[in-house]
Scaffold this active site. Sequence first.
Site, mmCIF file in Angstrom:
data_model
loop_
_atom_site.group_PDB
_atom_site.id
_atom_site.type_symbol
_atom_site.label_atom_id
_atom_site.label_comp_id
_atom_site.label_asym_id
_atom_site.label_seq_id
_atom_site.Cartn_x
_atom_site.Cartn_y
_atom_site.Cartn_z
ATOM 1 N N GLU A 47 0.855 -1.046 -0.023
ATOM 2 C CA GLU A 47 -0.038 -0.119 -0.222
ATOM 3 C C GLU A 47 0.913 1.211 -0.014
ATOM 4 O O GLU A 47 1.847 1.420 0.660
ATOM 5 C CB GLU A 47 -0.828 0.017 1.199
ATOM 6 N N LYS A 120 -10.009 0.978 -2.412
ATOM 7 C CA LYS A 120 -10.018 0.630 -0.946
ATOM 8 C C LYS A 120 -11.485 0.985 -0.551
ATOM 9 O O LYS A 120 -11.678 2.079 -0.374
ATOM 10 C CB LYS A 120 -9.091 1.086 -0.139
ATOM 11 N N CYS A 162 -4.966 -3.580 3.039
ATOM 12 C CA CYS A 162 -4.664 -3.193 4.394
ATOM 13 C C CYS A 162 -6.050 -3.349 5.137
ATOM 14 O O CYS A 162 -6.155 -4.594 5.532
ATOM 15 C CB CYS A 162 -4.276 -1.877 4.445
#
Length: 281
Positions: A47, A120, A162
Site C-alpha cells: 500500500e 479501498k 490493508c
Amino acid sequence: MANWRLSAIQLNSVPQPEQNLAQVGLYLQQLSAAYGNGLPHLVALPECFAIFGGRDGLQLQYQAALGQGSIQQGCAALAKQFGVYLLAGSLPTTSPDPQRFSASSIVFAPDGSIVADYQKMHLFDVQISDSTGSYRESASTYPGQKISVAHIDQLKLGLSICYDVRFPGLMQALAAQGMNLLSVPSAFTKVTGEAHWHTLLRARAIENQCFVLAPNQTGVHANGRETYGHSLIIDPWGRVLADAGTATGWISAEIDLSDCAQLKQSMPLAHHNRFNSEPKP
C-alpha cells in the site's frame, strides 16, 4: 496454468514517487535474475508504495484517472520490462470527490495493460497507541464501491487493501466469485502489526481456503509513522511460506493453485456454511 510464482516486495517508501519506482525496478531486476524458470510471475507492491509520508495533499497532487499519470505509466513499463504481472498495491486515482482521491490497487499484465482494479473500501479512521496516535483516512480518501477479482487463466486474484483484512465479509464475497489468491497490500502500523498481522492473514487464508499474498511497508517513514514489515505469503492451510521480517527487500514462493481445489474437496467449508445463501438439505 496451476503453477505460479508469487513475490512480495517490502518497501520503506518515501514521499518521492520516482525514488520508490526506482527501488521497485531494482528489486524486480533481482527477482528476474533469481527466477527465470518460465512460470507466470505475480509481483505485489505494498500500500502507498509510490508515495508515503509526504505533506498533506501530496497523494491528491499525484492522482490520475485509471490508466493515466506518471505512476501508473511507470508501473506498466516495469511490468512490461520484466515480463511479470505487477500488483501496484495502492496508488492515488481520481474520485467523484475533488477533495479526495481513491486508493486503487491495480493489476498490470506483462504487456503493460491493466487487468483489474480495486478501490479501498474500508478506511482507517482509528486511534492507535503509537507516535501518530490518530488516523483519519476518510479525510483524504474516497471509499470504493466494488469488489474485484482478476481472472488470469486459473488464477483468480481477489483484491483488497490493508484495513480491509479486518472485514471477512469482503473476502467471503471474493471467495464466492472463485478467488484462490487474496492480495492484501498494506501499510500496517507496527503496533497493530505486532498484535494482529499474522493472525488476521492466516485466518483469511484458512477460512477462504486460498493463498494470501501480503506485501507490507516497513520501518520509520518521513512523517514519523512506523510500519510493521513482515510481508507474507501464506498457503490455503494457513502455513506461512515466506516472511520478509523487517528489512526492505523481497520474498518469493512457488505455488500450485490446485492445492485450493483439493482442500475444498476434502474440507468443503463453503458447502457446510449454514450462513451463506446456498440452500441446505
